[in-house]
Write an enzyme that holds these catalytic residues in place. Structure first.
Site, PDB file in Angstrom:
ATOM      1  N   ASP A  58       6.569 -31.549 -30.931  1.00  0.00           N
ATOM      2  CA  ASP A  58       5.945 -32.589 -30.114  1.00  0.00           C
ATOM      3  C   ASP A  58       4.849 -32.024 -29.218  1.00  0.00           C
ATOM      4  O   ASP A  58       3.798 -32.640 -29.053  1.00  0.00           O
ATOM      5  CB  ASP A  58       7.014 -33.275 -29.260  1.00  0.00           C
ATOM      6  CG  ASP A  58       6.425 -34.332 -28.347  1.00  0.00           C
ATOM      7  OD1 ASP A  58       6.543 -34.195 -27.121  1.00  0.00           O
ATOM      8  OD2 ASP A  58       5.825 -35.298 -28.867  1.00  0.00           O
ATOM      9  N   ARG A  91      14.037 -11.385   5.417  1.00  0.00           N
ATOM     10  CA  ARG A  91      12.964 -10.426   5.593  1.00  0.00           C
ATOM     11  C   ARG A  91      11.659 -11.088   6.028  1.00  0.00           C
ATOM     12  O   ARG A  91      11.327 -12.172   5.572  1.00  0.00           O
ATOM     13  CB  ARG A  91      12.752  -9.651   4.292  1.00  0.00           C
ATOM     14  CG  ARG A  91      13.884  -8.691   4.015  1.00  0.00           C
ATOM     15  CD  ARG A  91      14.073  -8.450   2.539  1.00  0.00           C
ATOM     16  NE  ARG A  91      15.095  -7.450   2.293  1.00  0.00           N
ATOM     17  CZ  ARG A  91      16.406  -7.702   2.334  1.00  0.00           C
ATOM     18  NH1 ARG A  91      16.833  -8.919   2.609  1.00  0.00           N
ATOM     19  NH2 ARG A  91      17.275  -6.747   2.117  1.00  0.00           N
ATOM     20  N   GLY A 131       0.815  -1.230   0.000  1.00  0.00           N
ATOM     21  CA  GLY A 131       0.000   0.000   0.000  1.00  0.00           C
ATOM     22  C   GLY A 131       0.839   1.266   0.000  1.00  0.00           C
ATOM     23  O   GLY A 131       1.857   1.347  -0.626  1.00  0.00           O
TER      24      GLY A 131
END
Length: 563
Positions: free
Chosen positions: A533, A233, A43
């Site tokens: 293929d 983190r 945000g």
């Protein structure tokens, strides 16, 4: 656009958000346990009315060394003087374009000039460097790489080019992702003397600078070359959920624990258990795009905790190179794919040929059992490059130890019988080769391939890996070729929608006594046949054509380039 779904998101009711006091309580707990850097992110953290108050409270915590903010920059110029006064140490500003009209399209709002004003205000207040985050998207802003780098000439900016990542609602498509290697190649064409800067163990960016320039730039390679093994983190969302991986959808609510009256020791147990479940790496670009996760705007929340060092359980036992998942590639593939699943660190340089496949197969099965298939990655062995990127790689082939007469054949003896050439007396020199092949698919098969809707799966990814494996196996496929050590092998695939064709380009390199033309040609051919293929269930009107050598360098006969 890459953070916010087009239809927007349902806003979180205020009672569900962490209060200022709850934030400080949780942060104090993390800092007490050794966290020394906190990033307020989003945000957009600067729309929170108590953001200055929070920074001031964090600054008083003993042991907290760094407080940083990542912002869209709209409110930065207005708030930054007060934030600096109360102790804000570092600033990251998101800016994806230097064109105002394009900014409005990407951000879905006006505000380019406010962002630039915020960056200049940060520089005026002495922030050094000011980091600028730029998410690079093909067809949108990859043409601005050089302009961003030029910004570092006279200003202490750190431009951070971020690979486009998948989150809910951003309509992620790997074709829009521009890999770090591709970006670096573009920049090096203008500045060939770039300096690579040293990196810390847990740094997320691969950093470079142009000599004499005041600032620097770097790449966040979350998709093509993830740094999960050194990641230290943790992320706490605005509504109080702990995420141990940005790309993971597992969350635990510290807010609910706190509001239920949990004591400090109980909170630490919850946090420790969450960190203990942190996987050794994320699931890879082709799978995280299918996983349910929050939109990015709801992931960032508020705090990005940075631990002083990664927990022991996060140290990688494997050295993953590219995040193709095992089950995606193994589905419907022959057994010889098994060695691709993992490449043990100690075995990367050389492996005895006799037991290599059995050893790697055991490693693959063991790791699949211990960690789950979604954590297995395919090693592209000799390459660090991302999928479908045109990077440049390496290979090998056969020549005679003495130059042949003009028009003579090197693989026959005086009686015309086949023989393998003795290259033992030749000097070891760098050798490269580039070859191509064209696969003409037709409109329907091409459409399904481009949209990744083929029944057999991701044909581009499988063809790329098949081509690389073909290059490595050339000595076994072409009878009179030497088995030599490739230093790199690259297969890239370019989609031509006008002609409904795929152009395969293979690059090979080695340092040795013989060249790599055959490795490049085999790689291009095997990748093209693999596409055939994968697409033949749609149509048999597929044509593989124009398999040819484009260029080679090195060797006694000199360089070659097809006009």
């Amino acid at each position: 656009q890459y953070c916010m779904p087009e239809e927007g998101v349902k806003l979180t009711p205020k009672p569900q958000l962490l209060t200022t006091e709850e934030i400080i309580t949780l942060v104090r707990l993390f800092v007490k346990e050794g966290v020394d850097k906190i990033r307020l992110t989003g945000g957009e953290p600067l729309i929170r009315p108590d953001v200055v108050e929070i920074v001031a409270a964090l600054r008083k915590l003993e042991g907290l060394k760094t407080i940083a903010v990542t912002t869209n920059g709209i409110n930065l110029a207005k708030l930054l003087p007060n934030l600096k006064k109360v102790g804000l140490d570092m600033i990251n500003v998101s800016l994806d374009t230097l064109v105002p009209a394009k900014y409005e399209f990407i951000a879905r709002r006006k505000g380019f000039h406010k962002v630039m004003e915020g960056i200049n205000k940060a520089l005026d207040l002495g922030y050094n460097p000011v980091k600028v985050n730029c998410v690079v998207m093909r067809g949108l802003n990859e043409d601005e790489l050089l302009q961003f780098v030029e910004m570092t000439e006279k200003k202490p900016l750190d431009i951070r080019f971020i690979e486009y990542m998948p989150f809910d609602g951003n309509k992620w498509n790997f074709k829009k992702m521009v890999s770090y290697r591709e970006m670096l190649d573009s920049i090096q064409q203008k500045w060939p003397d770039l300096e690579k800067l040293p990196a810390g163990h847990s740094d997320t960016a691969k950093a470079y600078r142009v000599p004499t320039y005041q600032g620097q730039f770097g790449f966040i390679t979350s998709m093509s070359e993830h740094f999960c093994g050194s990641c230290n983190r943790l992320r706490l969302t605005a509504d109080g959920n702990l995420k141990v991986c940005l790309f993971g959808n597992a969350e635990v609510s510290l807010r609910d624990c706190l509001r239920s009256g949990a004591m400090e020791e109980q909170l630490l147990q919850v946090i420790g258990a969450a960190v203990g479940r942190k996987k050794k790496q994320h699931a890879g670009m082709f799978n995280i795009s299918q996983m349910k996760n929050r939109p990015m705007i709801l992931i960032g929340g508020f705090f990005f905790f940075i631990l002083p060092s990664p927990p022991p359980l996060l140290e990688p036992r494997l050295q993953p190179v590219t995040s193709y998942t095992a089950h995606r590639l193994l589905k419907g593939q022959p057994r010889w794919w098994t060695p691709l699943l993992c490449l043990h660190k100690e075995g990367r340089k050389r492996r005895r040929e006799g037991n290599a496949q059995a050893t790697l197969g055991r490693l693959a099965r063991t790791n699949a059992q211990q960690n789950g298939l979604q954590m297995e990655t395919v090693s592209r062995a000799a390459s660090n490059g991302p999928p479908h990127a045109d990077l440049g790689w390496y290979g090998r082939k056969v020549e005679d130890s003495t130059p042949p007469c003009s028009g003579g054949l090197t693989h026959t003896d005086a009686q015309g019988r086949a023989k393998m050439v003795d290259v033992g007396g030749k000097a070891e020199t760098p050798r490269t080769a580039v070859a191509t092949a064209t696969v003409r698919l037709g409109e329907r098969a091409f459409h399904l391939l481009r949209e990744n809707q083929l029944q057999k799966g991701d044909a581009l990814a499988v063809a790329q890996i098949a081509g690389i494996m073909g290059a490595k196996l050339t000595g076994q496929l072409i009878p009179l070729c030497h088995s030599i050590l490739l230093s790199q092998a690259d297969v890239s695939l370019r989609l031509d929608g006008v002609r409904s064709v795929v152009v395969v380009t293979a690059r090979c390199r080695t340092t040795g006594r013989t060249g790599v033309e055959m490795e490049a040609l085999v790689a291009a051919s095997v990748a093209a046949l693999t596409l055939y293929d994968m697409c033949k269930a749609v149509t048999h009107d597929i044509v593989v054509e124009e398999v040819k050598l484009l260029s080679k360098t090195g060797g006694q006969r000199g360089d070659y380039s097809r006009d």
